[in-house]
Every structure is written in C-alpha cells, then in structure tokens.
Design a protein around this motif. Structure first.
Motif, PDB file in Angstrom:
ATOM      1  N   ILE A  42      -2.117  -2.286 -13.234  1.00  0.00           N
ATOM      2  CA  ILE A  42      -0.996  -2.933 -12.562  1.00  0.00           C
ATOM      3  C   ILE A  42      -1.177  -4.448 -12.592  1.00  0.00           C
ATOM      4  N   TYR A  43      -2.400  -4.909 -12.275  1.00  0.00           N
ATOM      5  CA  TYR A  43      -2.666  -6.342 -12.278  1.00  0.00           C
ATOM      6  C   TYR A  43      -2.346  -6.957 -13.634  1.00  0.00           C
ATOM      7  N   SER A  44      -2.718  -6.268 -14.698  1.00  0.00           N
ATOM      8  CA  SER A  44      -2.510  -6.783 -16.045  1.00  0.00           C
ATOM      9  C   SER A  44      -1.024  -6.949 -16.366  1.00  0.00           C
ATOM     10  N   ILE A  86       1.519  -7.180 -14.212  1.00  0.00           N
ATOM     11  CA  ILE A  86       2.134  -8.191 -13.351  1.00  0.00           C
ATOM     12  C   ILE A  86       1.741  -9.595 -13.805  1.00  0.00           C
ATOM     13  N   LYS A  87       0.497  -9.768 -14.217  1.00  0.00           N
ATOM     14  CA  LYS A  87       0.047 -11.072 -14.726  1.00  0.00           C
ATOM     15  C   LYS A  87       0.898 -11.502 -15.915  1.00  0.00           C
ATOM     16  N   ASN A  88       1.126 -10.589 -16.853  1.00  0.00           N
ATOM     17  CA  ASN A  88       1.932 -10.902 -18.031  1.00  0.00           C
ATOM     18  C   ASN A  88       3.387 -11.189 -17.654  1.00  0.00           C
ATOM     19  N   LEU A  89       3.927 -10.396 -16.714  1.00  0.00           N
ATOM     20  CA  LEU A  89       5.310 -10.597 -16.287  1.00  0.00           C
ATOM     21  C   LEU A  89       5.472 -11.949 -15.608  1.00  0.00           C
ATOM     22  N   ARG A  90       4.567 -12.302 -14.736  1.00  0.00           N
ATOM     23  CA  ARG A  90       4.658 -13.587 -14.036  1.00  0.00           C
ATOM     24  C   ARG A  90       4.590 -14.748 -15.026  1.00  0.00           C
ATOM     25  N   ILE A 120       7.000 -13.909  -8.336  1.00  0.00           N
ATOM     26  CA  ILE A 120       6.294 -12.770  -7.749  1.00  0.00           C
ATOM     27  C   ILE A 120       5.069 -13.304  -7.027  1.00  0.00           C
ATOM     28  N   GLN A 121       5.123 -13.281  -5.713  1.00  0.00           N
ATOM     29  CA  GLN A 121       4.019 -13.790  -4.904  1.00  0.00           C
ATOM     30  C   GLN A 121       3.032 -12.679  -4.589  1.00  0.00           C
ATOM     31  N   ALA A 122       1.752 -12.976  -4.719  1.00  0.00           N
ATOM     32  CA  ALA A 122       0.700 -12.022  -4.364  1.00  0.00           C
ATOM     33  C   ALA A 122       0.369 -12.173  -2.881  1.00  0.00           C
ATOM     34  N   ILE A 123       0.358 -11.057  -2.181  1.00  0.00           N
ATOM     35  CA  ILE A 123      -0.040 -11.031  -0.773  1.00  0.00           C
ATOM     36  C   ILE A 123      -1.429 -10.413  -0.737  1.00  0.00           C
ATOM     37  N   TYR A 124      -2.437 -11.218  -0.524  1.00  0.00           N
ATOM     38  CA  TYR A 124      -3.823 -10.805  -0.707  1.00  0.00           C
ATOM     39  C   TYR A 124      -4.162  -9.516   0.039  1.00  0.00           C
TER      40      TYR A 124
END
Length: 225
Positions: free
Chosen positions: A192-194, A196-200, A212-216
């Motif tokens: 998922i991280y991968s 989302i990283k590419n999409l952002r 897309i903000q990350a909420i820690y």
C-alpha cells in the motif's frame, strides 16, 4: 471499485466474476447465505449483486441486514425469480435495481455503472475536484485537462480517496477496498505504501490541487489545497 457477488450457481458465478474483473473491478464472492452475511458485516463494498434464492437462506434477509447496518452500497438483485412480489419486496428493502436471469453481461455492466454513478457520484458522468477530473467509465484521470497515466491500483486508490474526501481512511480499510479481503493474509502494508507513494508523486508532478496527507500511525486523508 469493489463488488460482492452473492450467487450459488457455479457457472453463473464464474461468468460474472470473470466479466467484472475484465472491467477492472475488485470482485469478492459468497455462495451461501452464511458467507454473504459474514462478509457484509466485515467489509465495505461499492455494489452488491444479490441472488435471492440461496441454498441456506433467503437473499431478501441480506437486504434486511444491510438496512440495519445502514449500509451505503448499491444492491442489484440478480435472480431467476421474476415474480412481482419478489421484485417489489427487494426494492422496498432498499435494492437499487432488479436484473432477471438470463441476461447479457453487457447489461449487467451497464446496470452496475448506473448504480455506482447514482450512489457514489450523484449520477454524474464525470467527477471533478479542484483541477482534477475523472471519467469513471473510461478510468481516465485529467489534471488541468492533461491526461495522466495511473496503474490500476493507483487509480483505484485515488477513486477511493475521492469517495471519502476529507475523511480519515485507515490503512486496513484502504487495503480491503482496493485489494479485497485477501489483504488479511498480508504480512505488512508495504504494498500500500508503495502505491500511495507513486500516486502522490504523480499528483504533485502534474500540479494537482489535491493532496494525500499521511496521518501517522493511522492512515491517510485526501484534502484540497
């Protein structure tokens, strides 16, 4: 988009699943009333295709359960039962449409797209947010009228975020919706991280007004700059 097919006839189920997957939907199945009931309590879907005549229960009871759950997904009754009483009962319990068997898969796709537009996007053919526009049927994404290239999962993630704009989306909910309930078997959320990283990165490179903000420790939120 994530679809649950509740159907006990193997050939019909196989045809529906293959056809829907060719249209790039995430598809899960339930062949019994018990399994169907369990899934609707555990997972969220965009659309449910419901056969009334299940071997261990009445599909109309599934509609009653969805009503109690205050579920928001669209429901299309797909059944050989074409009696007026069954149709009226299903629609009164919240079903969006009724498709009697046999049917052509092209008609099924049209009904699903229609329900998704009404339920998710207020009947609109296009979704516009900031300087971003999406055509859900063609799976095209534009930023300032420039077409951007997203892979299947990046697109699904973006559409899920837009459907939940300004809401906090947990990693688990995102994983289940985009990858299906098989996500429970994953050892980590690295996949998922991968994505989302590419999409952002793509959104930023093309000057999107959406972020897309990350909420820690919790998940993500889509906001408009």
């Amino acid at each position: 988009m994530k679809i649950l097919v509740i159907e006990d006839e193997p050939d019909m189920l196989d045809n529906m699943v293959r056809s829907l997957e060719e249209e790039k939907y995430v598809v899960e199945v339930a062949t019994t009333f018990e399994t169907a009931s369990e899934k609707i309590h555990l997972y969220q879907y965009d659309c449910i295709l419901l056969d009334i005549g299940l071997p261990d229960g009445n599909g109309l009871t599934i509609l009653e359960e969805l009503k109690v759950l205050d579920a928001t997904q669209g429901v299309i009754i797909v059944s050989a039962r074409n009696a007026v009483d069954d149709r009226v009962a299903g629609l009164n319990l919240g079903a969006d449409d009724y498709l009697p068997k046999p049917f052509h898969m092209a008609e099924l796709h049209a009904r699903v797209k229609s329900v998704l537009r009404r339920r998710k996007f207020a009947g609109n053919q296009h979704i516009e947010l900031g300087n971003l526009k999406i055509n859900p049927e063609e799976r095209n994404v534009f930023i300032d009228d420039e077409l951007i290239t997203l892979n299947r999962k990046e697109y699904d993630i973006l559409l899920y975020f837009i459907s939940n704009k300004n809401r906090l989306v947990s990693k688990t909910a995102l994983g289940e919706h985009v990858w299906g309930d098989q996500v429970d078997e994953a050892d980590s959320f690295d996949f998922i991280y991968s994505q989302i990283k590419n999409l952002r990165k793509k959104l930023k490179e093309h000057g999107s007004q959406l972020e897309i903000q990350a909420i820690y420790g919790i998940g993500y939120k889509l906001v408009q700059a």
